[in-house]
Each structure stands twice: as structure tokens, then as C-alpha cells.
Write an enzyme that holds these catalytic residues in place. Structure first.
Site, PDB file in Angstrom:
ATOM      1  N   ALA A 137      -9.818  21.511   3.217  1.00 14.34           N
ATOM      2  CA  ALA A 137     -11.301  21.365   3.375  1.00 14.34           C
ATOM      3  C   ALA A 137     -11.761  20.703   4.838  1.00 14.34           C
ATOM      4  CB  ALA A 137     -12.375  21.400   2.386  1.00 14.34           C
ATOM      5  N   GLU A 158     -18.408  14.701  16.297  1.00 13.18           N
ATOM      6  CA  GLU A 158     -17.333  15.555  16.632  1.00 13.18           C
ATOM      7  C   GLU A 158     -16.346  15.003  17.801  1.00 13.18           C
ATOM      8  OE1 GLU A 158     -15.825  15.630  13.278  1.00 13.18           O
ATOM      9  OE2 GLU A 158     -16.915  16.291  12.754  1.00 13.18           O
ATOM     10  N   ASP A 161     -11.795   8.525  10.207  1.00 14.06           N
ATOM     11  CA  ASP A 161     -11.375   8.687   9.033  1.00 14.06           C
ATOM     12  C   ASP A 161     -11.376   7.898   7.739  1.00 14.06           C
ATOM     13  OD1 ASP A 161     -12.182  11.795  10.118  1.00 14.06           O
ATOM     14  OD2 ASP A 161     -10.337  12.205   9.534  1.00 14.06           O
ATOM     15  N   ASP A 175     -14.483   9.791  18.588  1.00 15.11           N
ATOM     16  CA  ASP A 175     -14.116   8.684  18.312  1.00 15.11           C
ATOM     17  C   ASP A 175     -13.355   8.137  19.464  1.00 15.11           C
ATOM     18  OD1 ASP A 175     -12.117  10.608  17.596  1.00 15.11           O
ATOM     19  OD2 ASP A 175     -12.178   9.266  15.439  1.00 15.11           O
TER      20      ASP A 175
HETATM   21  C1  GLA Z   1     -10.103  14.633  13.329  1.00 16.39           C
HETATM   22  C2  GLA Z   1      -9.707  13.127  12.719  1.00 16.39           C
HETATM   23  C3  GLA Z   1     -10.242  12.697  13.097  1.00 16.39           C
HETATM   24  C4  GLA Z   1     -11.438  13.274  14.355  1.00 16.39           C
HETATM   25  C5  GLA Z   1     -12.092  14.658  13.750  1.00 16.39           C
HETATM   26  C6  GLA Z   1     -12.813  15.088  15.237  1.00 16.39           C
HETATM   27  O1  GLA Z   1     -10.926  14.052  12.093  1.00 16.39           O
HETATM   28  O2  GLA Z   1      -8.668  12.803  12.319  1.00 16.39           O
HETATM   29  O3  GLA Z   1     -10.190  11.136  14.612  1.00 16.39           O
HETATM   30  O4  GLA Z   1     -10.791  12.767  15.977  1.00 16.39           O
HETATM   31  O5  GLA Z   1     -10.906  15.017  13.864  1.00 16.39           O
HETATM   32  O6  GLA Z   1     -14.135  14.386  15.200  1.00 16.39           O
END
Ligand code: GLA
Length: 385
Positions: free
Chosen positions: A119, A31, A168, A34
Site C-alpha cells: 500500500a 513527495e 519514512d 526529502d
Molecule cells: C519513498 C521514500 C521516501 C520519499 C518518498 C517520496 O517513500 O522512501 O524517502 O522519497 O518515496 O516522497
């Protein structure tokens, strides 16, 4: 959903649309790494967004959102996406296509979905990827999944104001049934890792909160990482992003960064190592070791990266104490949304009853439990007859 959308399309605009589907995502671990070119480990889920489209030979595009029960029309030759409205995702994607020089013309579009709202399953990424897949098919653009992911990410940066990473939309575009994607966000390439959890399963607990600071805090965290990179650049040869450092560099990094920045950098560095370890443990079927990494990830996100909140900390803590849970952590950007739990299937009912009532008693909010199945990425579900 496909037949419902088809019927509604016919009723609104007449004709038979092409229909694309794009899923939401979970993230097993990795987390806030990215956007530092690090490693993430997401997978697509069974929930998603369906987009039906057909050309309309008109000077404008007509959109209909099933979720909002709302129509929206815009001139396709001259439009300007505005933050905060669902139509932004259509115009935002179209703006990317325009900039890249792809041809398009007027179309009608109906959008519907079943991703549980709030969510943290990345409904907005799924929306963009679904729109991109549908438009690519409609206009014969042959966009590959990586281009769709990048346009979706840029659209989020430019028109939604969140400087998110690639994870994502990438997971929504490339997802594979029963596999998680070990994604290297520098090369934008992934390995598909089969996920076999035997008598365990993945259960999300939606805290049902989204704290208002989420988007601004996200951008601040990203900026803090970039500041650390600037400060560290002079000291580490060949260094580009925090992904280039390892746990063994932490002592040195601590001396070079101010105390406000070090914990944030530490999270990214340690989380990247956890992702790679996690993938190895899952390959070996060592769910216990994987679960421990999930717990460490949560502690790091909460204490060092400071993107958790009392509700998520409570849900993670309660899960850790629950027999039959191998690991639990907050998932996604933070400040609300879900925890992801690796739990023995036979314990799920008991877990839901206990955690549900304890959460209600402490926060006066209903926790929502969501079982996820790891599913395929974006695809056309209905082509032209
Ligand atoms: C959100 C962002 C992702 C990532 C997550 C954390 O979902 O859209 O790009 O940085 O937070 O891991």
C-alpha cells in the site's frame, strides 16, 4: 498483536520478550523532496510492526517472522545481509550498530505486523524502526529517534538498494497522535501540526499495483535531481540543493537546465512551496485550499516528475470528479501503491462503491480502501517485568 506475539515468542524461544512497536506512515503532501533537503508533511498511522526480543546468550541470533511463518538464524559476530530477504532488515540495522561501535550479543527475535502490504505505507521503514527501538531497549543503547531513523535509512541504502530519503523512518520514529510532522529535511527538525479534519477524513485507496520499475526509477529520479544541482551550482550563490530555489526562480532555472531535467527540478521546487502553504492552510483550518494543493501535487508528480502510472492517475481523476472529495493525489514513491483522499465522511461508502466498481471495470483489479488514524510514533509496548 502484543499478546499474540508474546505467546508465540514463549512457544518458540521460551521466556518473556521486550516488545517494541513502530508505525507505518502516510504523507499529506511533499513527495520526492526529502532527498533534496526539502519539506515533507508525513504522519504515523495505526498500523505497524511489533518486534519482540530477548538476549539468548548464544553465539547466534534466532529470528522468526510471523508474516512469513519462517525462522532464520545467523552468527552475530560475522554476518552479511543479503538483499531481498526479510532478515536483511535485522542484519542491516545490526550492521549500522556494529559500525557505530555499539555493543550487542546474541538475541532471539519475533517480528509481526499489520501494515497492508504493497500500500506504500512504508512497512520496511516501520520494520527497521521497530527493530532499532527493540534493540536499543534490549542492550541499553539509548538511541534517540533521529539516530534510529538514520540507521534505518542507511540500512535501506546499503542493503535494500533504494536511495530513499529520511521521511519514512523519521515519521515512524517521531509520529504524534492527531498531528502531522512538518519536517525540514535539511535540519532534520519538525513542527507538530495538529490535524483536525472535522467532518472530513483521510481515506487511502490502494491501487493494488506495484510496477517493477519502481526502485530503479526512484534512484534515477534522485540522480536527475543531483545532476540539476551540479548544473545550477555555478549560477546561484549559496545554492546547495533544489530546496534552496523558489517558484520565482523557475524562469531562470528553465534556461539553465536541459529540457529532460527541468520538469523534474520544477516538481521539487514547486512541491516544497506547496508543503509550506499546505501547513499554513491546515493551521487555519482551510481544508478546501489544502485539498487543491493535493491535486496540484498529483499533477506535478504525474506530468513533471513522471512517477505516477495509469492506475493512480485514474484513481486521482475519479476522486477529483467525486462530490465530497476536497483533494486526492498519489502518495509515496509512486508507480503503484495508494492515493490519499480528503473526503467528507458521509460520502465514504458511496465513494467506495462507485470508485471500486469503476476501477475494477477499467483495470480488472480490486481497489482496497483503508481509513487511517493519525497515531503515535515508535515506543516500547512491553518492557521487562
Ligand atoms: C519513498 C521514500 C521516501 C520519499 C518518498 C517520496 O517513500 O522512501 O524517502 O522519497 O518515496 O516522497
Amino acid at each position: 498483536m502484543t499478546s499474540e506475539l508474546k505467546a508465540l515468542f514463549h512457544q518458540y524461544f521460551g521466556g518473556n520478550p521486550i516488545i517494541a512497536f513502530a508505525p507505518g506512515r502516510i504523507n499529506l503532501i511533499g513527495e520526492h523532496t526529502d532527498y533534496q533537503e526539502g519539506f515533507v508533511f508525513p504522519a504515523a498511522v495505526q498500523f505497524g510492526i511489533w518486534t519482540g526480543v530477548q538476549k539468548n546468550k548464544l553465539p547466534f541470533c534466532r529470528l522468526y517472522s510471523m508474516d512469513f511463518g519462517e525462522e532464520f538464524t545467523f552468527d552475530w559476530k560475522s554476518f552479511s545481509p543479503k538483499k531481498g530477504h526479510w532478515s536483511t532488515y535485522v542484519m542491516g540495522f545490526l550492521a549500522q550498530l556494529k559500525q557505530a561501535g555499539y555493543p550487542f550479543e546474541g538475541f532471539d527475535m519475533v517480528i509481526g505486523g499489520n501494515i497492508p502490504l504493497g500500500a506504500g505505507l512504508s512497512s520496511s521503514a516501520a520494520l527497521s524502526v521497530s527493530i532499532g527501538t527493540a534493540l536499543s531497549q534490549l542492550f541499553g543503547l539509548k538511541l534517540n529517534p533521529l539516530s534510529i531513523s538514520k540507521y534505518a535509512q542507511n540500512s535501506e541504502h546499503q542493503f535494500a538498494g533504494v536511495n530513499c530519503g529520511i521521511m519514512d523512518p523519521y515519521a515512524s520514529a517521531f509520529g504524534k497522535k492527531n498531528h502531522a510532522l512538518l519536517l525540514d529535511c535539511r535540519s532534520n527538525q519538525h513542527q507538530e501540526i495538529p490535524i483536525d479534519l472535522s467532518e472530513y477524513s483521510l481515506l487511502l485507496v490502494n491501487s493494488n499495483v506495484k510496477h517493477s520499475l519502481a526502485d530503479s526509477a526512484y534512484n534515477q529520479r534522485r540522480a536527475a535531481c543531483e545532476e540539476s544541482v551540479q548544473l545550477l551550482r555555478a549560477h546561484f550563490p549559496y545554492f546547495q540543493t533544489l530546496r534552496d530555489l523558489k517558484n520565482e526562480n523557475l524562469n531562470e532555472v528553465e534556461k539553465l537546465l536541459p529540457s529532460s531535467l527541468f520538469p523534474k527540478a520544477k516538481h521539487v521546487i514547486t512541491e516544497c512551496e506547496r508543503v509550506q502553504l499546505a501547513a499554513n492552510y491546515l493551521k487555519q483550518g482551510d481544508l478546501k485550499a489544502f485539498g487543491k494543493l493535493m491535486n496540484e501535487s498529483h499533477r506535478s508528480l504525474s506530468r513533471d516528475y513522471e512517477v505516477s502510472c495509469p492506475e493512480l492517475d485514474f484513481l486521482a481523476q475519479k476522486a477529483w470528479e467525486f462530490p465530497g472529495v476536497l483533494g486526492a493525489r498519489m502518495m509515496g514513491g509512486g508507480f503503484g501503491g495508494c492515493t490519499i483522499n480528503l473526503i467528507r465522511k458521509s460520502q465514504i461508502k458511496h465513494f467506495q462503491d462507485r470508485i471500486g466498481s469503476e476501477y475494477l471495470a477499467s483495470f480488472n483489479r480490486q481497489a482496497i480502501f483503508i481509513s487511517v488514524e493519525i497515531s503515535s510514533g515508535t515506543h516500547i509496548v512491553l518492557g521487562l517485568d
